[in-house]
Design a protein around this motif. Structure first.
Motif, PDB file in Angstrom:
ATOM      1  N   ALA A 127      30.630 -36.459  53.953  1.00  0.00           N
ATOM      2  CA  ALA A 127      32.012 -36.831  53.649  1.00  0.00           C
ATOM      3  C   ALA A 127      32.096 -37.420  52.240  1.00  0.00           C
ATOM      4  CB  ALA A 127      32.520 -37.839  54.666  1.00  0.00           C
ATOM      5  N   ARG A 128      33.152 -37.097  51.543  1.00  0.00           N
ATOM      6  CA  ARG A 128      33.365 -37.668  50.222  1.00  0.00           C
ATOM      7  C   ARG A 128      33.609 -39.175  50.348  1.00  0.00           C
ATOM      8  NH1 ARG A 128      34.014 -34.080  46.054  1.00  0.00           N
ATOM      9  NH2 ARG A 128      34.465 -31.906  46.610  1.00  0.00           N
ATOM     10  N   PRO A 129      33.328 -39.915  49.267  1.00  0.00           N
ATOM     11  CA  PRO A 129      33.489 -41.365  49.355  1.00  0.00           C
ATOM     12  C   PRO A 129      34.899 -41.807  49.709  1.00  0.00           C
ATOM     13  CG  PRO A 129      32.961 -40.647  47.106  1.00  0.00           C
ATOM     14  CD  PRO A 129      32.703 -39.498  47.992  1.00  0.00           C
ATOM     15  N   TRP A 130      35.917 -41.118  49.164  1.00  0.00           N
ATOM     16  CA  TRP A 130      37.287 -41.516  49.475  1.00  0.00           C
ATOM     17  C   TRP A 130      37.669 -41.194  50.918  1.00  0.00           C
ATOM     18  CZ3 TRP A 130      39.716 -37.155  51.023  1.00  0.00           C
ATOM     19  CH2 TRP A 130      39.388 -35.939  50.417  1.00  0.00           C
ATOM     20  N   ALA A 131      36.941 -40.270  51.553  1.00  0.00           N
ATOM     21  CA  ALA A 131      37.194 -39.976  52.964  1.00  0.00           C
ATOM     22  C   ALA A 131      36.597 -41.062  53.854  1.00  0.00           C
ATOM     23  CB  ALA A 131      36.609 -38.616  53.328  1.00  0.00           C
ATOM     24  N   THR A 132      35.587 -41.748  53.349  1.00  0.00           N
ATOM     25  CA  THR A 132      34.950 -42.838  54.084  1.00  0.00           C
ATOM     26  C   THR A 132      35.645 -44.168  53.819  1.00  0.00           C
ATOM     27  OG1 THR A 132      32.810 -41.717  54.034  1.00  0.00           O
ATOM     28  CG2 THR A 132      32.776 -44.096  54.377  1.00  0.00           C
ATOM     29  N   ASP A 133      36.079 -44.355  52.561  1.00  0.00           N
ATOM     30  CA  ASP A 133      36.727 -45.598  52.162  1.00  0.00           C
ATOM     31  C   ASP A 133      38.089 -45.258  51.550  1.00  0.00           C
ATOM     32  OD1 ASP A 133      37.582 -47.965  51.049  1.00  0.00           O
ATOM     33  OD2 ASP A 133      35.716 -48.392  49.970  1.00  0.00           O
ATOM     34  N   MET A 186      28.739 -38.075  35.335  1.00  0.00           N
ATOM     35  CA  MET A 186      29.192 -39.448  35.577  1.00  0.00           C
ATOM     36  C   MET A 186      30.687 -39.488  35.836  1.00  0.00           C
ATOM     37  SD  MET A 186      28.107 -42.496  35.913  1.00  0.00           S
ATOM     38  CE  MET A 186      28.936 -44.064  36.194  1.00  0.00           C
ATOM     39  N   SER A 187      31.418 -38.564  35.264  1.00  0.00           N
ATOM     40  CA  SER A 187      32.859 -38.503  35.502  1.00  0.00           C
ATOM     41  C   SER A 187      33.189 -38.338  36.977  1.00  0.00           C
ATOM     42  CB  SER A 187      33.484 -37.348  34.708  1.00  0.00           C
ATOM     43  OG  SER A 187      33.567 -37.647  33.336  1.00  0.00           O
ATOM     44  N   ARG A 188      32.298 -37.732  37.729  1.00  0.00           N
ATOM     45  CA  ARG A 188      32.553 -37.546  39.160  1.00  0.00           C
ATOM     46  C   ARG A 188      32.534 -38.877  39.907  1.00  0.00           C
ATOM     47  NH1 ARG A 188      35.464 -34.281  39.194  1.00  0.00           N
ATOM     48  NH2 ARG A 188      35.091 -33.380  41.251  1.00  0.00           N
ATOM     49  N   GLN A 189      31.732 -39.816  39.409  1.00  0.00           N
ATOM     50  CA  GLN A 189      31.728 -41.156  39.984  1.00  0.00           C
ATOM     51  C   GLN A 189      32.940 -41.946  39.504  1.00  0.00           C
ATOM     52  OE1 GLN A 189      27.791 -43.112  39.798  1.00  0.00           O
ATOM     53  NE2 GLN A 189      26.951 -41.103  39.251  1.00  0.00           N
ATOM     54  N   VAL A 190      33.253 -41.840  38.219  1.00  0.00           N
ATOM     55  CA  VAL A 190      34.438 -42.516  37.681  1.00  0.00           C
ATOM     56  C   VAL A 190      35.691 -42.038  38.409  1.00  0.00           C
ATOM     57  CG1 VAL A 190      35.844 -42.888  35.607  1.00  0.00           C
ATOM     58  CG2 VAL A 190      33.350 -42.823  35.428  1.00  0.00           C
ATOM     59  N   CYS A 191      35.686 -40.764  38.800  1.00  0.00           N
ATOM     60  CA  CYS A 191      36.808 -40.184  39.538  1.00  0.00           C
ATOM     61  C   CYS A 191      36.811 -40.568  41.018  1.00  0.00           C
ATOM     62  CB  CYS A 191      36.785 -38.657  39.418  1.00  0.00           C
ATOM     63  SG  CYS A 191      37.857 -38.016  38.107  1.00  0.00           S
ATOM     64  N   GLY A 192      35.740 -41.178  41.496  1.00  0.00           N
ATOM     65  CA  GLY A 192      35.682 -41.588  42.890  1.00  0.00           C
ATOM     66  C   GLY A 192      35.549 -40.454  43.882  1.00  0.00           C
ATOM     67  N   VAL A 193      35.049 -39.299  43.413  1.00  0.00           N
ATOM     68  CA  VAL A 193      34.961 -38.135  44.294  1.00  0.00           C
ATOM     69  C   VAL A 193      33.520 -37.803  44.712  1.00  0.00           C
ATOM     70  CG1 VAL A 193      37.112 -37.114  43.483  1.00  0.00           C
ATOM     71  CG2 VAL A 193      34.975 -36.573  42.304  1.00  0.00           C
ATOM     72  N   HIS A 194      32.542 -38.500  44.110  1.00  0.00           N
ATOM     73  CA  HIS A 194      31.142 -38.287  44.471  1.00  0.00           C
ATOM     74  C   HIS A 194      30.363 -39.591  44.382  1.00  0.00           C
ATOM     75  CE1 HIS A 194      30.854 -33.956  45.011  1.00  0.00           C
ATOM     76  NE2 HIS A 194      31.620 -33.784  43.944  1.00  0.00           N
ATOM     77  N   TYR A 195      29.406 -39.719  45.268  1.00  0.00           N
ATOM     78  CA  TYR A 195      28.482 -40.849  45.234  1.00  0.00           C
ATOM     79  C   TYR A 195      27.455 -40.649  44.110  1.00  0.00           C
ATOM     80  CZ  TYR A 195      29.988 -41.953  50.066  1.00  0.00           C
ATOM     81  OH  TYR A 195      30.700 -42.278  51.194  1.00  0.00           O
ATOM     82  N   PRO A 196      26.814 -41.728  43.651  1.00  0.00           N
ATOM     83  CA  PRO A 196      25.734 -41.572  42.670  1.00  0.00           C
ATOM     84  C   PRO A 196      24.641 -40.624  43.151  1.00  0.00           C
ATOM     85  CG  PRO A 196      26.406 -43.872  42.775  1.00  0.00           C
ATOM     86  CD  PRO A 196      27.138 -43.157  43.887  1.00  0.00           C
ATOM     87  N   SER A 197      24.297 -40.690  44.425  1.00  0.00           N
ATOM     88  CA  SER A 197      23.242 -39.800  44.929  1.00  0.00           C
ATOM     89  C   SER A 197      23.684 -38.345  44.979  1.00  0.00           C
ATOM     90  CB  SER A 197      22.762 -40.254  46.314  1.00  0.00           C
ATOM     91  OG  SER A 197      23.833 -40.379  47.223  1.00  0.00           O
TER      92      SER A 197
END
Length: 238
Positions: A127-133, A186-197
């Motif tokens: 699940a994407r981070p925004w789907a969890t939080d 890194m933009s994917r993390q700044v966008c909140g759509v992917h975890y660092p891992s």
């Protein structure tokens, strides 16, 4: 396992070049085989839902987003909306799309990466981070995006795999090419759509893709035409 140890484990798999049972693949996988991108052979499982590791990653995403400048957030949103090799135009000072041999080659790298990433996305079903939080600000808001396409990141697989090949075509600018690849990821993390891992898993996957492509005679033959084109544009002396 802590996030830092987990990312170290991922980084250590970067030279494991596949094997094992065949994964499902799309018809657009031209150079690699399904065994080359078998998820269970190249990527560890992501943190389990609700685990300390996942919670730590969510906390890190909140920190990254809260601390991002307006300019960095704007860059992340631009990167989110532009998913093709043109992400390297600025660092090269040229529009890659007007260079037919180079653009065609890098587009093939992107296509190979998309299929490989899709195999892993389907396998891990994270699940994407925004789907969890639901409190996490993100660039997917209002897009009706699939909430279960997190691991690995497709955008990051693109930047790292294309960057891997492009750095070898233009070695004089390898440092800025690879830096741009990492910044795009890194933009994917700044966008909140992917975890660092997620983005680090993409780095591993892209390294495998790039290594395999550079060992493929048909692909290497096409690189010669792209290199000649780049040489004519005075982007490389190789």
């Amino acid at each position: 396992m802590t996030p830092s140890k987990y990312l170290a484990t991922l980084a250590g798999t970067a030279l494991m070049l596949g094997g094992g049972a065949h994964a499902a693949q799309k018809e657009t996988l031209h150079y690699l085989t399904s065994a080359d991108v078998e998820p269970v052979m190249i990527l560890p499982k992501p943190f389990a839902p609700g685990s300390d590791g996942e919670n730590a990653e969510l906390a890190e995403l909140h920190r990254i987003i809260a601390s991002a400048s307006a300019a960095r957030m704007a860059q992340a949103k631009w990167d989110d909306a532009h998913e093709d090799p043109a992400l390297f135009d600025d660092v090269l000072g040229v529009k890659l799309e007007v260079m037919p041999a180079t653009w065609a080659l890098l587009s093939e790298v992107q296509e190979e990466g998309e299929v490989a990433a899709d195999v892993s996305k389907n396998y891990f079903d994270r699940a994407r981070p925004w789907a969890t939080d639901s409190t996490l600000a993100n660039c997917d808001a209002g897009k009706n995006a699939n909430p279960r396409r997190s691991y690995p990141s497709g955008h990051s697989t693109l930047s790292y795999s294309v960057g891997f090949v492009l750095a070898r075509l233009v070695p004089e600018k390898a440092d800025v090419i690879l830096s741009r690849a990492a910044d795009y990821a890194m933009s994917r993390q700044v966008c909140g759509v992917h975890y660092p891992s997620d983005t680090e898993a993409s780095h591993v996957l892209a390294t495998i893709i790039g290594t395999k492509l550079l060992a493929n005679p048909s692909f290497v033959a096409k690189m010669a035409a792209a290199r000649s084109e780049l040489r004519a544009a005075h982007l490389t002396h190789w």
